[in-house]
Every structure is written in C-alpha cells, then in structure tokens.
Design an enzyme around this catalytic site. Structure first.
Site: not given
Length: 127
Positions: A85, A78, A36
């Site tokens: 996601e 995050e 990420e």
C-alpha cells in the site's frame, strides 16, 4: 544487473550488514505500529493468542507451534500488505485499476491469513 546498477545502499557485508538489517527491521516494526491500525490490531490479537497457544491450549508441542506460527503469519502478511500500500501510494495517489488490484490482492492475502489462523485454532483444538 551489474554492480553499478545496484542501489548505492547495498555493499555492506558481514556483521555490519547484519547490524544494519536488524536496525532497518526495527524501524519497520516501529513504523507499522505507529502508522498502521490493522498491524496494531493484529499485534494485540497476537499478544493474546500466542500466550494462550503456549500456556493454555490443550495441544502438543507441534500444535502449539502451528498456533504461534499462524498468529505470526498474520503479522508478516500485514507488514507486506502495508508495504504494498505504501509503495503504491508513493507512486501515485491517483485512482488506477492496477493500484486497486495491488491493494486488493494485499488485502486478500491478509483475509486468507486470518482464515488460516481461525482454521488452525479450530483444527488444533477440535480436530
């Protein structure tokens, strides 16, 4: 939910569960750092901001705690955004309005976290 409907991975208790949970958490941090970009960027920001908050910010102990907490909150947000996601992409890579909504909401959460981070720094330093 009855015990037979729960995940077969549930069931560890006590100290063994704590050890396993810690290992899973480290796996998650490693995965986020490896896969990420946004998490890596926010980690670098935290590496800069947290020492600044602790050692350079002209703030009280509570002010320093607020700055550190706001920095860590962006990392937590995050991680959750990336998890959303990944779960959505695992379900289907097909474009779907609900998938877009879920991803956009995760992104919006991070935007609010970053606005909060900026606001906390401004308020602690100049408020």
């Amino acid at each position: 939910m009855t015990p037979s409907q729960e995940s077969p991975f549930k069931g560890k208790t006590g100290f063994k569960r704590l050890i396993n949970a810690f290992g899973y958490s480290l796996d998650g941090l490693r995965a986020a750092l490896r896969h990420e970009d946004a998490f890596r960027q926010l980690s670098l920001l935290a590496v800069v901001l947290i020492p600044l908050a602790l050692f350079a910010a002209p703030a009280s102990g509570v002010g320093k705690a607020i700055l550190v907490a706001a920095s860590l909150a962006t990392l937590v947000i995050e991680l959750l955004n990336s998890a959303i996601e990944a779960a959505v992409d695992h379900t289907s890579l097909e474009h779907h309005p609900l998938a877009k909504r879920a991803k956009d909401m995760g992104s919006a959460a991070q935007l609010l976290g970053l606005i909060n981070l900026l606001a906390m720094w401004l308020l602690v330093l100049f408020g």
